[in-house]
Design an enzyme around this catalytic site. Structure first.
Site, PDB file in Angstrom:
ATOM      1  N   LYS A  43     -16.223 -52.751   4.212  1.00  0.00           N
ATOM      2  CA  LYS A  43     -17.319 -53.515   3.625  1.00  0.00           C
ATOM      3  C   LYS A  43     -16.952 -54.000   2.237  1.00  0.00           C
ATOM      4  O   LYS A  43     -17.251 -55.139   1.853  1.00  0.00           O
ATOM      5  CB  LYS A  43     -18.588 -52.651   3.573  1.00  0.00           C
ATOM      6  CG  LYS A  43     -19.180 -52.329   4.941  1.00  0.00           C
ATOM      7  CD  LYS A  43     -20.308 -51.316   4.835  1.00  0.00           C
ATOM      8  CE  LYS A  43     -20.872 -50.968   6.200  1.00  0.00           C
ATOM      9  NZ  LYS A  43     -21.908 -49.918   6.167  1.00  0.00           N
TER      10      LYS A  43
ATOM     11  N   GLN B  37     -24.284 -45.055   2.836  1.00  0.00           N
ATOM     12  CA  GLN B  37     -23.639 -44.859   4.133  1.00  0.00           C
ATOM     13  C   GLN B  37     -24.178 -43.610   4.817  1.00  0.00           C
ATOM     14  O   GLN B  37     -24.207 -42.527   4.238  1.00  0.00           O
ATOM     15  CB  GLN B  37     -22.121 -44.747   3.957  1.00  0.00           C
ATOM     16  CG  GLN B  37     -21.351 -44.581   5.253  1.00  0.00           C
ATOM     17  CD  GLN B  37     -21.446 -45.801   6.149  1.00  0.00           C
ATOM     18  OE1 GLN B  37     -21.530 -46.928   5.682  1.00  0.00           O
ATOM     19  NE2 GLN B  37     -21.438 -45.582   7.453  1.00  0.00           N
TER      20      GLN B  37
ATOM     21  N   ASP C 138     -29.815 -53.074   4.472  1.00  0.00           N
ATOM     22  CA  ASP C 138     -29.714 -52.537   5.830  1.00  0.00           C
ATOM     23  C   ASP C 138     -30.987 -52.798   6.630  1.00  0.00           C
ATOM     24  O   ASP C 138     -30.980 -52.764   7.863  1.00  0.00           O
ATOM     25  CB  ASP C 138     -29.443 -51.024   5.790  1.00  0.00           C
ATOM     26  CG  ASP C 138     -27.988 -50.684   6.047  1.00  0.00           C
ATOM     27  OD1 ASP C 138     -27.270 -51.533   6.623  1.00  0.00           O
ATOM     28  OD2 ASP C 138     -27.562 -49.578   5.688  1.00  0.00           O
TER      29      ASP C 138
END
Length: 297
Positions: free
Chosen positions: A52, A96, A119
């Site tokens: 990412k 994460q 997200d």
């Protein structure tokens, strides 16, 4: 001929399409910023976060990298999230998952500013998604929508079976597909571990989205001729090779390909799209935070 839907190619188009939006932000003196927080020594999580960060560098997004020892007290993670919420250079925050057992993942998600929740998992953003007014579409389901569009797959009026009911993929995927909007208007059935006779459901589908996390759960004999198959699963299974394992999806690819009109491979299907849509959401977050009009691909 079965079409193999190339997620790498579609993701590259998305990244290329973000260039104009990032240029528009740059002209306004804005550089999109994404903060990633890793509190794990899991190799897969470490690899995913590093990918990412590399993606951000390639498209011109500022990447802020934070790593916490897995033994760090939960309050330190919550405090870091609070600081990132207050940082004007950070437009998107990604913690994460999974986090260590002593950290409550729901508390983490609720701690993130909904306007920086790229997200799309904060309860406010989930509610807006269900209500048809999404601020951020969760990255994997949004990526699946983009893949279907790129493959010219019509969702309107289609019978879709989503195999899996996770908060990350299954539930938001179903919600996106039933929306009265482009890329939606489908009739959706959500199946899961308690579904009786899964094959009977999948054989009725025009589109199957497999996201159960079970290696090769869906086989060719469970599908109808001409079905479109989107395989979200990425599973490690033992293999007689140098690595000692191979990656397979939730769909048994070889048998499913014999039935499908179009299918995503694993790897190289949905995975690249998840990362691309994270960039998409970060650029959107920056544009909205700074009041800059941009065109998103």
């Amino acid at each position: 001929m079965t079409t193999i839907i190339d997620g790498n190619a579609v993701a590259e188009e998305i990244r290329d399409g973000l260039a104009d939006a990032i240029d528009a932000l740059d002209e306004a003196g804005v550089k999109p910023g994404l903060a990633t927080v890793l509190m794990s020594d899991d190799p897969a999580s470490e690899t995913y976060v590093s990918m990412k960060q590399r993606d951000c560098e390639e498209v011109g997004i500022e990447a802020f990298d934070y790593e916490l020892d897995p033994e760090t007290p939960a309050d330190e993670l919550y405090s870091l999230v609070d600081d990132l919420n207050d940082d004007d250079e950070v437009h998107g925050i990604l913690v994460q998952m999974p986090v260590p057992d002593h950290v409550d993942d729901r508390t983490v998600l609720r701690r993130i500013d909904p306007a920086k929740d790229v997200d799309g998992f904060h309860p406010e953003n989930v509610g807006r998604l269900v209500a048809g007014d999404a601020r951020f579409k969760p990255c994997t389901p949004h990526g699946v929508q983009k893949l279907l569009d790129a493959a010219d797959v019509e969702t309107e009026g289609a019978d879709v079976v989503v195999v899996g009911r996770s908060d990350i993929v299954g539930k938001p995927m179903a919600n996106l597909l039933i929306q009265k909007a482009e890329g939606g208007n489908a009739t959706v059935t959500v199946c899961h571990s308690r579904t009786d006779d899964l094959a009977a459901k999948t054989r009725e589908a025009d589109i199957v989205v497999a996201a159960a996390g079970v290696p090769e759960l869906v086989t060719g004999d469970m599908l109808s001729e001409g079905v479109v198959v989107i395989d979200v699963g990425v599973n490690r299974v033992d293999a007689d090779n140098e690595k000692g394992y191979e990656l397979v999806g939730d769909v048994e690819f070889d048998s499913a390909k014999e039935k499908a009109s179009a299918i995503t491979p694993v790897p190289g299907g949905v995975g690249p799209m998840t990362r691309a849509m994270l960039l998409w959401n970060t650029v959107k977050a920056a544009a909205e935070a700074e009041g800059v009009d941009v065109d998103l691909p």
